[in-house]
Design an enzyme around this catalytic site. Sequence first.
Site, PDB file in Angstrom:
ATOM      1  N   ARG A  74     -14.372  23.193 -14.917  1.00  0.00           N
ATOM      2  CA  ARG A  74     -13.939  22.973 -13.527  1.00  0.00           C
ATOM      3  C   ARG A  74     -14.393  21.633 -12.960  1.00  0.00           C
ATOM      4  O   ARG A  74     -13.959  21.244 -11.863  1.00  0.00           O
ATOM      5  CB  ARG A  74     -14.376  24.156 -12.649  1.00  0.00           C
ATOM      6  CG  ARG A  74     -13.356  25.282 -12.806  1.00  0.00           C
ATOM      7  CD  ARG A  74     -13.833  26.684 -12.606  1.00  0.00           C
ATOM      8  NE  ARG A  74     -12.730  27.600 -12.947  1.00  0.00           N
ATOM      9  CZ  ARG A  74     -12.393  27.931 -14.202  1.00  0.00           C
ATOM     10  NH1 ARG A  74     -13.079  27.457 -15.242  1.00  0.00           N
ATOM     11  NH2 ARG A  74     -11.360  28.725 -14.434  1.00  0.00           N
ATOM     12  N   TYR A 129      16.440  31.853  -6.818  1.00  0.00           N
ATOM     13  CA  TYR A 129      16.635  33.185  -7.403  1.00  0.00           C
ATOM     14  C   TYR A 129      17.892  33.896  -6.909  1.00  0.00           C
ATOM     15  O   TYR A 129      17.923  35.130  -6.830  1.00  0.00           O
ATOM     16  CB  TYR A 129      15.383  34.042  -7.141  1.00  0.00           C
ATOM     17  CG  TYR A 129      14.162  33.486  -7.844  1.00  0.00           C
ATOM     18  CD1 TYR A 129      13.896  33.795  -9.168  1.00  0.00           C
ATOM     19  CD2 TYR A 129      13.317  32.590  -7.194  1.00  0.00           C
ATOM     20  CE1 TYR A 129      12.798  33.265  -9.823  1.00  0.00           C
ATOM     21  CE2 TYR A 129      12.216  32.041  -7.836  1.00  0.00           C
ATOM     22  CZ  TYR A 129      11.965  32.383  -9.155  1.00  0.00           C
ATOM     23  OH  TYR A 129      10.888  31.848  -9.808  1.00  0.00           O
ATOM     24  N   HIS A 143       6.373  33.588 -28.030  1.00  0.00           N
ATOM     25  CA  HIS A 143       6.734  33.186 -26.660  1.00  0.00           C
ATOM     26  C   HIS A 143       7.513  31.868 -26.684  1.00  0.00           C
ATOM     27  O   HIS A 143       8.587  31.746 -26.096  1.00  0.00           O
ATOM     28  CB  HIS A 143       5.450  33.044 -25.828  1.00  0.00           C
ATOM     29  CG  HIS A 143       5.685  32.517 -24.449  1.00  0.00           C
ATOM     30  ND1 HIS A 143       5.827  33.331 -23.355  1.00  0.00           N
ATOM     31  CD2 HIS A 143       5.827  31.246 -23.983  1.00  0.00           C
ATOM     32  CE1 HIS A 143       6.057  32.594 -22.280  1.00  0.00           C
ATOM     33  NE2 HIS A 143       6.047  31.326 -22.633  1.00  0.00           N
ATOM     34  N   GLU A 144       6.962  30.901 -27.395  1.00  0.00           N
ATOM     35  CA  GLU A 144       7.607  29.567 -27.426  1.00  0.00           C
ATOM     36  C   GLU A 144       8.952  29.628 -28.150  1.00  0.00           C
ATOM     37  O   GLU A 144       9.930  29.018 -27.719  1.00  0.00           O
ATOM     38  CB  GLU A 144       6.686  28.538 -28.095  1.00  0.00           C
ATOM     39  CG  GLU A 144       5.358  28.307 -27.377  1.00  0.00           C
ATOM     40  CD  GLU A 144       5.499  28.005 -25.894  1.00  0.00           C
ATOM     41  OE1 GLU A 144       6.566  27.492 -25.475  1.00  0.00           O
ATOM     42  OE2 GLU A 144       4.568  28.298 -25.143  1.00  0.00           O
ATOM     43  N   GLU A 166      10.757  32.946 -19.520  1.00  0.00           N
ATOM     44  CA  GLU A 166       9.390  33.244 -19.974  1.00  0.00           C
ATOM     45  C   GLU A 166       9.287  34.616 -20.635  1.00  0.00           C
ATOM     46  O   GLU A 166       8.274  34.919 -21.264  1.00  0.00           O
ATOM     47  CB  GLU A 166       8.415  33.166 -18.792  1.00  0.00           C
ATOM     48  CG  GLU A 166       8.351  31.805 -18.117  1.00  0.00           C
ATOM     49  CD  GLU A 166       7.943  30.680 -19.046  1.00  0.00           C
ATOM     50  OE1 GLU A 166       7.297  30.969 -20.075  1.00  0.00           O
ATOM     51  OE2 GLU A 166       8.294  29.518 -18.763  1.00  0.00           O
ATOM     52  N   TRP A 215      -8.040  29.408  -2.596  1.00  0.00           N
ATOM     53  CA  TRP A 215      -7.805  29.836  -3.987  1.00  0.00           C
ATOM     54  C   TRP A 215      -8.649  31.058  -4.312  1.00  0.00           C
ATOM     55  O   TRP A 215      -8.165  32.066  -4.826  1.00  0.00           O
ATOM     56  CB  TRP A 215      -8.127  28.659  -4.908  1.00  0.00           C
ATOM     57  CG  TRP A 215      -8.151  28.923  -6.387  1.00  0.00           C
ATOM     58  CD1 TRP A 215      -9.256  29.092  -7.164  1.00  0.00           C
ATOM     59  CD2 TRP A 215      -7.018  28.997  -7.277  1.00  0.00           C
ATOM     60  NE1 TRP A 215      -8.885  29.270  -8.484  1.00  0.00           N
ATOM     61  CE2 TRP A 215      -7.528  29.217  -8.581  1.00  0.00           C
ATOM     62  CE3 TRP A 215      -5.643  28.900  -7.110  1.00  0.00           C
ATOM     63  CZ2 TRP A 215      -6.700  29.340  -9.704  1.00  0.00           C
ATOM     64  CZ3 TRP A 215      -4.812  29.019  -8.229  1.00  0.00           C
ATOM     65  CH2 TRP A 215      -5.341  29.238  -9.497  1.00  0.00           C
ATOM     66  N   ARG A 248      -7.813  34.901  -5.333  1.00  0.00           N
ATOM     67  CA  ARG A 248      -8.341  35.441  -6.604  1.00  0.00           C
ATOM     68  C   ARG A 248      -9.029  36.775  -6.334  1.00  0.00           C
ATOM     69  O   ARG A 248      -8.874  37.743  -7.084  1.00  0.00           O
ATOM     70  CB  ARG A 248      -9.355  34.468  -7.213  1.00  0.00           C
ATOM     71  CG  ARG A 248      -8.766  33.145  -7.663  1.00  0.00           C
ATOM     72  CD  ARG A 248      -8.292  33.218  -9.089  1.00  0.00           C
ATOM     73  NE  ARG A 248      -9.251  32.648 -10.012  1.00  0.00           N
ATOM     74  CZ  ARG A 248      -9.137  32.740 -11.341  1.00  0.00           C
ATOM     75  NH1 ARG A 248      -8.117  33.395 -11.869  1.00  0.00           N
ATOM     76  NH2 ARG A 248     -10.027  32.190 -12.130  1.00  0.00           N
ATOM     77  N   HIS A 306      -0.963  24.534 -15.002  1.00  0.00           N
ATOM     78  CA  HIS A 306       0.291  24.489 -14.237  1.00  0.00           C
ATOM     79  C   HIS A 306       0.146  23.862 -12.862  1.00  0.00           C
ATOM     80  O   HIS A 306       1.150  23.558 -12.221  1.00  0.00           O
ATOM     81  CB  HIS A 306       0.855  25.912 -14.131  1.00  0.00           C
ATOM     82  CG  HIS A 306       1.077  26.550 -15.474  1.00  0.00           C
ATOM     83  ND1 HIS A 306       0.032  26.928 -16.283  1.00  0.00           N
ATOM     84  CD2 HIS A 306       2.203  26.834 -16.157  1.00  0.00           C
ATOM     85  CE1 HIS A 306       0.502  27.431 -17.414  1.00  0.00           C
ATOM     86  NE2 HIS A 306       1.818  27.392 -17.370  1.00  0.00           N
ATOM     87  N   ARG A 318       7.258  32.589 -12.188  1.00  0.00           N
ATOM     88  CA  ARG A 318       8.053  32.940 -13.363  1.00  0.00           C
ATOM     89  C   ARG A 318       7.285  33.833 -14.342  1.00  0.00           C
ATOM     90  O   ARG A 318       7.858  34.708 -14.973  1.00  0.00           O
ATOM     91  CB  ARG A 318       8.483  31.656 -14.090  1.00  0.00           C
ATOM     92  CG  ARG A 318       7.331  30.784 -14.518  1.00  0.00           C
ATOM     93  CD  ARG A 318       7.777  29.467 -15.153  1.00  0.00           C
ATOM     94  NE  ARG A 318       8.515  28.637 -14.196  1.00  0.00           N
ATOM     95  CZ  ARG A 318       9.050  27.463 -14.493  1.00  0.00           C
ATOM     96  NH1 ARG A 318       8.947  26.980 -15.732  1.00  0.00           N
ATOM     97  NH2 ARG A 318       9.684  26.749 -13.597  1.00  0.00           N
TER      98      ARG A 318
HETATM   99  O1  X8Z Z   1       2.133  28.536 -19.930  1.00  0.00           O
HETATM  100  C1  X8Z Z   1       2.439  29.477 -20.616  1.00  0.00           C
HETATM  101  C2  X8Z Z   1       3.185  29.265 -21.932  1.00  0.00           C
HETATM  102  C3  X8Z Z   1       4.067  28.092 -21.887  1.00  0.00           C
HETATM  103  S1  X8Z Z   1       5.448  28.315 -20.872  1.00  0.00           S
HETATM  104  C4  X8Z Z   1       2.197  29.061 -23.044  1.00  0.00           C
HETATM  105  N1  X8Z Z   1       2.072  30.730 -20.265  1.00  0.00           N
HETATM  106  C5  X8Z Z   1       1.315  30.996 -19.056  1.00  0.00           C
HETATM  107  C6  X8Z Z   1      -0.101  30.454 -19.167  1.00  0.00           C
HETATM  108  O2  X8Z Z   1      -0.527  30.083 -20.262  1.00  0.00           O
HETATM  109  O3  X8Z Z   1      -0.798  30.421 -18.146  1.00  0.00           O
HETATM  110  C7  X8Z Z   1       2.400  31.958 -20.982  1.00  0.00           C
HETATM  111  C8  X8Z Z   1       1.724  33.055 -20.234  1.00  0.00           C
HETATM  112  C9  X8Z Z   1       1.295  32.490 -18.909  1.00  0.00           C
HETATM  113 ZN    ZN Z   2       6.784  29.738 -21.547  1.00  0.00          ZN
END
Ligand code: X8Z
Ligand code: ZN
Length: 609
Positions: free
Chosen positions: A183, A220, A380-381, A408, A480, A484, A508, A517
């Site tokens: 952090r 959406y 997932h990918e 996703e 935040w 949480r 993100h 998402r």
């Molecule tokens: O970011 C992702 C993927 C790529 S779209 C690995 N995910 C989120 C995260 O890691 O925070 C998948 C689950 C949630």
């Molecule tokens: Zn993803």
Amino acid sequence: MKNNTNKTLIKSLALSCSMLVLLGACEQKKAVEPTKPTVAEATAFIEDAGKQLIEASVHLGQLEWVNANFITSDTNALVASADEEFLLLSVSLANQAKEYQGLMLPADVARKFEMLKQANVLPAPNNADKTARLAVIKADLNATYSTGKVDMDGTQKSLGDVSDIIASDRVPERLLEAWDGWRKISKPMKDDFAEMVAIANEGARELGYTDVGAMWRSGYDMDPDDFAKSADKLWGQVKPLYDALHCHVRSKLSDHYGDRVVGDEGAIPAHLLGNMWAQSWSNIYPLVKPEGSDAGVDITSALKKNDYDAIKMVKTGEDFFSSLGFDPLPDTFWDRSLFVKPKDREVTCHASAWNLDNKDDIRIKMCTKVNEEDFITVHHELGHNYYQRAYNNQNAFHITGAHDGFHEAIGDMVALSITPDYLKTIGLIDEVPSADADIALLMQRALDKVAFLPFGLMVDKWRWQVFSGELTPDTYNSGWWALREEYQGIKPGNERPADAFDPGAKYHIPGNTPYMRYFLAHVLQFQFHQAACQQAGWEGPLHRCSVYGNKDVGARLNAMLEMGASKPWPDALEAFTGTRDMDGSAVVAYFEPLKVWLDEQNKDRSCGW
Ligand code: X8Z
Ligand code: ZN
């Protein structure tokens, strides 16, 4: 790109009548009544705009790929300048689109105009300096996150290194050191982040949204306020399950670490949950597992025992999709993807899937570790990649998922079919555990999927508050942690310093990827799985169902994927599941036996926080 930029300049000069008056050139124009554009002109405009954006996105994508695979000050600058060009193009197109406002357009054309406004996650205002600044901040924030290092044990550790500590160390002081250390990398982001929010909000307002959060909620096919309510409703459906899991996990952690570290009341300290962001908890399975029952399956050990490496993990994922009837991945996928962390350069390790030419140039980029988590992430990918390839013949505006939660959810849905039976079929395990192991299997899944739900929801609740101005830089961090605590029932591992910017320590946030998402995907993937199992005629418990090898399910899935965003998302959902609503009841049904078990465990505990 260059031509488009020139066109923009000519257009804005043409509009500047006051300048033309000086040249004596405006009189004639004034006499002519401006004619209202026609529906045909609006349609031609939007089709052309879509083509321009798609073309420009290829160039930007190439630079983003190079930057993410080779982070240097030079590639940061290159990506910022390409992003700036793309922002200028999309702002110019969005402004030109205003000329068609008020026309009665067919619904599908009007929808494309709405999609044009959303061409950028963060829109730039009609101001060249601010656009340039936005692009630079975005590139800088990304690079700061991806190259972040933690001073620990006398060395410089990467996120991957400190994540390993959080996953497997059981000494609370070390967990806290890793947690707190990571952090520190986000503290310097705060001012730039705040500046970026202000610029993007200005852009969103010029497009007619109240702020960027409202713009995100408008993606959406429904009223943005109704969207927020739908998300809350879904959460209401699954919250009792989360609360039961939280109660059990807290009690077990308290048994393990003692009252001094975690009590059996109140929020759980975030550094104890096996994941850097406490977003999924499967790494602490050994601490919370049901005692005395069959142990379930240890996929990490099975992968290691069978000498899996990154490529073999991806080939196994590809084989699953092939078994559903999807074409194999192209050779270029194998040549151009990044599968393991390079030793000699900085890369963005956060896993992602790309389509570089909007056709078949699909790739993944992962710093894959041989463990269960990354085995799931590979699926997932690949889900993203197969989706991208399935809709590649759609109109420019429809070359995307039905909504971002669908995108996703696809690979995750497939990964829900990684059952003991399936693992035995592909030779990863020798014995399928008996029905005695069901609670263990469900617990493993719940620690990943159920634990994630409130995190998936709160990240953008926070960002919505940031964009609306409800939170200011002074309250970014406390806001935040308030969310949480409210949603996840967790608290910071230590008192947070006044200059902390903890949201920035999650990919993100500096990466500007909307997060709702993933919440939606964690609901949808269970709906998809339930529908797929029904299509396959499965009658047993959902968590034992695998649709591996089922070409009928594959064909139905492909029919939904091919649609891309050509129809409002309820149409796509209906094509695969027969229902038009997102619904948490599939999550509840999937985990029902675990919920019964958890309620029994929790009956003498005081739950909640
Ligand atoms: O970011 C992702 C993927 C790529 S779209 C690995 N995910 C989120 C995260 O890691 O925070 C998948 C689950 C949630
Ligand atoms: Zn993803």
